[in-house]
Design an enzyme around this catalytic site. Structure first.
Site, PDB file in Angstrom:
ATOM      1  N   SER A   1       0.867  -1.185   0.000  1.00  0.00           N
ATOM      2  CA  SER A   1       0.000   0.000   0.000  1.00  0.00           C
ATOM      3  C   SER A   1       0.899   1.229   0.000  1.00  0.00           C
ATOM      4  CB  SER A   1      -0.944  -0.026   1.203  1.00  0.00           C
ATOM      5  OG  SER A   1      -1.847   1.056   1.152  1.00  0.00           O
ATOM      6  N   THR A   2       0.806   2.090   1.004  1.00  0.00           N
ATOM      7  CA  THR A   2       1.568   3.339   1.022  1.00  0.00           C
ATOM      8  C   THR A   2       3.069   3.071   0.909  1.00  0.00           C
ATOM      9  OG1 THR A   2      -0.124   4.251   2.479  1.00  0.00           O
ATOM     10  CG2 THR A   2       1.929   5.486   2.271  1.00  0.00           C
TER      11      THR A   2
ATOM     12  N   MET B   1      -0.052   0.928   4.868  1.00  0.00           N
ATOM     13  CA  MET B   1      -0.820   1.287   6.044  1.00  0.00           C
ATOM     14  C   MET B   1      -1.935   0.278   6.276  1.00  0.00           C
ATOM     15  SD  MET B   1      -2.915   4.835   6.640  1.00  0.00           S
ATOM     16  CE  MET B   1      -3.891   4.558   5.157  1.00  0.00           C
TER      17      MET B   1
ATOM     18  N   ASP C   1      -4.489  -4.934   5.840  1.00  0.00           N
ATOM     19  CA  ASP C   1      -5.010  -5.711   4.717  1.00  0.00           C
ATOM     20  C   ASP C   1      -4.006  -6.771   4.270  1.00  0.00           C
ATOM     21  OD1 ASP C   1      -6.789  -6.402   2.603  1.00  0.00           O
ATOM     22  OD2 ASP C   1      -5.562  -5.225   1.224  1.00  0.00           O
TER      23      ASP C   1
ATOM     24  N   HIS D   1      -2.603  -1.180  -3.360  1.00  0.00           N
ATOM     25  CA  HIS D   1      -3.712  -0.242  -3.196  1.00  0.00           C
ATOM     26  C   HIS D   1      -3.463   0.983  -4.073  1.00  0.00           C
ATOM     27  CE1 HIS D   1      -4.258  -1.979   1.130  1.00  0.00           C
ATOM     28  NE2 HIS D   1      -4.705  -2.806   0.197  1.00  0.00           N
TER      29      HIS D   1
END
Length: 340
Positions: free
Chosen positions: A160-161, A279, A282, A186
């Site tokens: 993600s991030t 972050m 998930d 993401h």
């Protein structure tokens, strides 16, 4: 207090962002700037913790300013981006230069979604304030690696991030005869195709946005579209991609949880699962499921993660067989593929 400097050539955008950020008790907008030269002076004067930065500005564009900023005074930057193909390419370049995250440019017709947008903005600013800022050059590997045991092997990556650049760093160091890779990052729908193209330009492997129904082949990387879940299914002796247009999982679509759980059901014993920076949580339960079904699982270590949320969650529940630094991840994958 998190001190924020808002940089945008639009007075309306500066006003909107300042108003939304000022509602938070832990965030202070210490100033605004309408161009990079004013921003440079205010950074020196106000010493902000986080910068929001537009791309298209007078006198100097945001990319040129960001490139100079990361050389002279590295700091957390959240890009204010347009969700278009052009905006995607520029934003991905900004992330490669060291920006930690991005959010859509606010519009004055957001009345029905203002609270949702504000919550996302505040979350990204708070996250940016905690991020580790680093720029790591990509180092290409030889086109072919000898001695790999490739039969039926699969690599699955979640992020993600900070993940677009972490994935690029790993994939760019892998040879063209590497096993297939499936990726759930993401990312907005407008960005995923640009991300796949950018990754393809840096890699000896062939990278594509997954369309569904592709047979997984050696030397290929399949990136989940930004508005679909990517899953892996088995048909006879072969594995295929499949896309699902179902509800978000853990607030995400694509979801790492969905991808990893699908692999646990059909190919865990021949899969290496990798959780990179991001972050939230998930994919943690999915990685545990994969490991319990026989997969080898790796979490990026805290020191090299921009955000140690997702890999940290994997470690917390005992779903990682090992932790690995980002700059050693590619070589570790190659090493594992040379072991029976």
């Amino acid at each position: 207090m998190i001190k924020v400097l808002v940089v945008d050539d639009s007075a309306l955008v500066r006003q909107l962002l300042t108003h939304m950020l000022s509602q938070a008790p832990d965030i202070e907008v210490v100033g605004t700037a309408e161009d990079p030269y004013e921003a440079r002076d205010k950074i020196k004067l106000l010493n902000p913790d986080v910068l929001t930065l537009d791309v298209e500005m007078p006198k100097m564009d945001g990319i040129a300013f960001l490139r100079n900023l990361m050389k002279l005074r590295p700091m957390p930057v959240v890009m204010i981006s347009t969700l278009t193909e052009k905006g995607a390419a520029i934003t991905l370049e900004a992330l490669s230069l060291g920006a930690v995250d991005y959010i859509a440019k606010p519009k004055n017709d957001l009345s029905n979604k203002l609270t949702e947008y504000q919550d996302e903005l505040l979350e990204k600013i708070r996250l940016a304030a905690r991020c580790r800022i680093r720029a790591t050059p990509l180092v290409a590997k030889p086109a072919v690696e000898e001695g790999l045991k490739l039969k039926n092997r699969l690599i699955a990556i979640g992020a993600s991030t900070g993940g677009t650049e972490a994935i690029a760093q790993v994939v760019s160091q892998l040879p063209e005869n590497f096993p297939p890779i499936v990726i759930a990052q993401h990312i907005p729908a407008a960005f995923s195709a640009s991300f796949a193209r950018r990754l393809d330009s840096k890699s000896a492997m062939t990278v594509q946005e997954a369309c569904g129904n592709e047979m997984l082949k050696q030397g290929n990387v399949y990136v989940a579209p930004g508005d679909k879940h990517l899953v892996v299914v088995r048909r006879g002796a072969h594995l295929y991609t499949m896309l699902q247009d179902t509800e978000p999982v853990n607030r995400h679509k694509p979801s790492v949880e969905v991808l990893f759980n699908s692999i646990a059901n059909c190919a865990a014993k021949t899969t290496i699962g990798v959780m990179l920076t991001g972050m939230g949580k998930d994919g943690a339960e999915g990685m545990l499921n994969m490991m319990n079904q026989g997969a080898y699982t790796i979490a990026q270590d805290e020191a090299s993660s921009v955000v140690w949320g997702m890999p940290g969650a994997v470690v917390d529940i005992g779903a990682a067989k090992e932790q690995q630094s980002l700059n050693k991840m590619a070589s570790r994958l190659l090493q594992l593929l040379k072991v029976d």
